[in-house]
Scaffold this motif. Sequence first.
Motif, PDB file in Angstrom:
ATOM      1  N   ASP A 106       0.825  -1.210   0.000  1.00 54.41           N
ATOM      2  CA  ASP A 106       0.000   0.000   0.000  1.00 54.41           C
ATOM      3  C   ASP A 106       0.858   1.259   0.000  1.00 54.41           C
ATOM      4  O   ASP A 106       0.342   2.368   0.150  1.00 54.41           O
ATOM      5  CB  ASP A 106      -0.904   0.019   1.234  1.00 54.41           C
ATOM      6  CG  ASP A 106      -1.920  -1.114   1.219  1.00 54.41           C
ATOM      7  OD1 ASP A 106      -2.363  -1.476   0.110  1.00 54.41           O
ATOM      8  OD2 ASP A 106      -2.249  -1.619   2.309  1.00 54.41           O
ATOM      9  N   GLU A 107       2.170   1.095  -0.158  1.00 59.79           N
ATOM     10  CA  GLU A 107       3.086   2.226  -0.013  1.00 59.79           C
ATOM     11  C   GLU A 107       3.226   3.081  -1.268  1.00 59.79           C
ATOM     12  O   GLU A 107       3.795   4.158  -1.218  1.00 59.79           O
ATOM     13  CB  GLU A 107       4.477   1.712   0.386  1.00 59.79           C
ATOM     14  CG  GLU A 107       4.523   0.974   1.714  1.00 59.79           C
ATOM     15  CD  GLU A 107       4.103   1.858   2.872  1.00 59.79           C
ATOM     16  OE1 GLU A 107       4.517   3.032   2.899  1.00 59.79           O
ATOM     17  OE2 GLU A 107       3.344   1.380   3.732  1.00 59.79           O
ATOM     18  N   GLN A 108       2.734   2.611  -2.417  1.00 66.08           N
ATOM     19  CA  GLN A 108       2.948   3.335  -3.668  1.00 66.08           C
ATOM     20  C   GLN A 108       1.874   4.410  -3.847  1.00 66.08           C
ATOM     21  O   GLN A 108       0.692   4.102  -3.956  1.00 66.08           O
ATOM     22  CB  GLN A 108       2.954   2.368  -4.844  1.00 66.08           C
ATOM     23  CG  GLN A 108       3.946   1.222  -4.677  1.00 66.08           C
ATOM     24  CD  GLN A 108       5.352   1.726  -4.379  1.00 66.08           C
ATOM     25  OE1 GLN A 108       5.777   2.742  -4.922  1.00 66.08           O
ATOM     26  NE2 GLN A 108       6.080   1.032  -3.523  1.00 66.08           N
ATOM     27  N   PRO A 109       2.267   5.682  -3.916  1.00 61.29           N
ATOM     28  CA  PRO A 109       1.286   6.770  -3.886  1.00 61.29           C
ATOM     29  C   PRO A 109       0.435   6.886  -5.138  1.00 61.29           C
ATOM     30  O   PRO A 109      -0.640   7.473  -5.097  1.00 61.29           O
ATOM     31  CB  PRO A 109       2.160   8.016  -3.717  1.00 61.29           C
ATOM     32  CG  PRO A 109       3.494   7.627  -4.250  1.00 61.29           C
ATOM     33  CD  PRO A 109       3.660   6.169  -3.919  1.00 61.29           C
ATOM     34  N   THR A 110       0.872   6.365  -6.282  1.00 65.96           N
ATOM     35  CA  THR A 110       0.082   6.548  -7.499  1.00 65.96           C
ATOM     36  C   THR A 110      -0.625   5.274  -7.945  1.00 65.96           C
ATOM     37  O   THR A 110      -1.218   5.247  -9.005  1.00 65.96           O
ATOM     38  CB  THR A 110       0.973   7.047  -8.651  1.00 65.96           C
ATOM     39  OG1 THR A 110       1.977   6.070  -8.918  1.00 65.96           O
ATOM     40  CG2 THR A 110       1.642   8.358  -8.309  1.00 65.96           C
ATOM     41  N   TYR A 111      -0.569   4.237  -7.147  1.00 69.62           N
ATOM     42  CA  TYR A 111      -1.234   2.984  -7.506  1.00 69.62           C
ATOM     43  C   TYR A 111      -2.025   2.459  -6.320  1.00 69.62           C
ATOM     44  O   TYR A 111      -1.487   1.769  -5.468  1.00 69.62           O
ATOM     45  CB  TYR A 111      -0.202   1.947  -7.974  1.00 69.62           C
ATOM     46  CG  TYR A 111       0.173   2.153  -9.411  1.00 69.62           C
ATOM     47  CD1 TYR A 111      -0.619   1.630 -10.425  1.00 69.62           C
ATOM     48  CD2 TYR A 111       1.286   2.895  -9.752  1.00 69.62           C
ATOM     49  CE1 TYR A 111      -0.304   1.840 -11.759  1.00 69.62           C
ATOM     50  CE2 TYR A 111       1.614   3.107 -11.075  1.00 69.62           C
ATOM     51  CZ  TYR A 111       0.813   2.575 -12.074  1.00 69.62           C
ATOM     52  OH  TYR A 111       1.123   2.789 -13.383  1.00 69.62           O
ATOM     53  N   LYS A 112      -3.305   2.790  -6.256  1.00 70.57           N
ATOM     54  CA  LYS A 112      -4.161   2.340  -5.157  1.00 70.57           C
ATOM     55  C   LYS A 112      -5.539   2.006  -5.715  1.00 70.57           C
ATOM     56  O   LYS A 112      -6.384   2.886  -5.841  1.00 70.57           O
ATOM     57  CB  LYS A 112      -4.260   3.438  -4.089  1.00 70.57           C
ATOM     58  CG  LYS A 112      -2.938   3.758  -3.414  1.00 70.57           C
ATOM     59  CD  LYS A 112      -3.101   4.844  -2.355  1.00 70.57           C
ATOM     60  CE  LYS A 112      -1.767   5.116  -1.685  1.00 70.57           C
ATOM     61  NZ  LYS A 112      -1.881   6.172  -0.659  1.00 70.57           N
ATOM     62  N   PRO A 113      -5.800   0.762  -6.062  1.00 78.81           N
ATOM     63  CA  PRO A 113      -4.874  -0.380  -6.046  1.00 78.81           C
ATOM     64  C   PRO A 113      -4.019  -0.418  -7.306  1.00 78.81           C
ATOM     65  O   PRO A 113      -4.360   0.175  -8.324  1.00 78.81           O
ATOM     66  CB  PRO A 113      -5.825  -1.577  -6.009  1.00 78.81           C
ATOM     67  CG  PRO A 113      -7.020  -1.100  -6.797  1.00 78.81           C
ATOM     68  CD  PRO A 113      -7.165   0.369  -6.457  1.00 78.81           C
ATOM     69  N   ALA A 114      -2.923  -1.138  -7.240  1.00 82.98           N
ATOM     70  CA  ALA A 114      -2.064  -1.309  -8.393  1.00 82.98           C
ATOM     71  C   ALA A 114      -2.628  -2.384  -9.314  1.00 82.98           C
ATOM     72  O   ALA A 114      -3.246  -3.338  -8.845  1.00 82.98           O
ATOM     73  CB  ALA A 114      -0.656  -1.697  -7.948  1.00 82.98           C
TER      74      ALA A 114
END
Length: 377
Positions: free
Chosen positions: A260-268
């Motif tokens: 969940d740490e990626q700021p531009t992929y939620k969800p990836a």
Amino acid sequence: MFTAAWTASPQQPTEGFTPNWSREGFWRQSLRQVVRLSAGGGRVRVRLSHTYGTSPLRIAGASVARAAHGASIEPDSMRRLTFGGAHAADIPARGQVVSDPAELTLAAGESLTVTLHFDRATGPATFHAQAFTPSYRGPGDLLTAADGTAFPEVTESWYVLSAVETDAGRSDGIALLGDSITDGFGSTPGADRRWPDALAARTGRPVLNAGIGGNLLLNDSSWYGERAVHRLARDVLAHPGVDTLVVLIGLNDIGFSETDEQPTYKPAPVVTSAELIEGHRRLIRQAREAGLRRVVGATLLPFGGSDHWGERAAKTGHALNEWIRTSGEYDAVADLHRALADPQDGDRLRPAYDFGDHLHPNDAGYVVMAEAAAGVL
């Protein structure tokens, strides 16, 4: 014949990983950037990118010089650049400009400063987020300033500058297409210890770094750049002197859906090994159609214990690596996974090579990567 001796892949302005000046841009300021060349020569020119600009960009002046310490230069080496004979240049939105050649003798491994003066507000600036090398900013026209104290502000990104070319006459350049591991995350900042730097030192050939931190093979990102299958033409194939491509990409496509740490992929997006393999095939086709002599596949590094790790990620990574090793579709394989794996657990980086996040190598690990790749180039 000019040869690309240094490159940085353009990215759209964003807050990125660390504080930077891309969104605010520049106005009545000078920007001095330091780059390490992998090919020398007697003349040098620079390529300036306004790829993500929405209005024209004014370059009021530009200069190059041999770097001294920090933002300081060797005064006798300073050369003013021209663009079609003029000292200033206007770059159209989404365009680029290449300077006229300047007479300056440089050796492979030397560091060059490129100083740009902006007399008008630039707006958000096309940049490269993770330079792992300081860049410097100061007020007014500092094109000829020899003393680095004229540049009091510091960042670790590159702006507008996308390539430096020399008249080395080389046609054996190696381009490395990848993500943060190629970009140099985990290496010592300011020391030029990324694996492209180590590979240039080991092979004696021009090596171009086409890595972007967080980059993906199959999907675009506001922070992590355009997908690799789209940017290959711009970031590798358009540069002069390249004859070999090394591909190390796909780990973020696999791992972003595990965290969940990626700021531009939620969800990836969740991708399959078959989709990744087809992405690699697209890269291979593009490179061969462009006439490159060799296309080398590099296996993904071990990432067990990292925030990218999980049962699905492990299976997908293993399947992709096995295809790279055994399919025969690449001209050669640099098995970086085996070179850096922990003998006690092949899914993890060897502790001596681990930066500390179980994902990125440290300086020693980057040297091992270069040694492994050099053996098949």
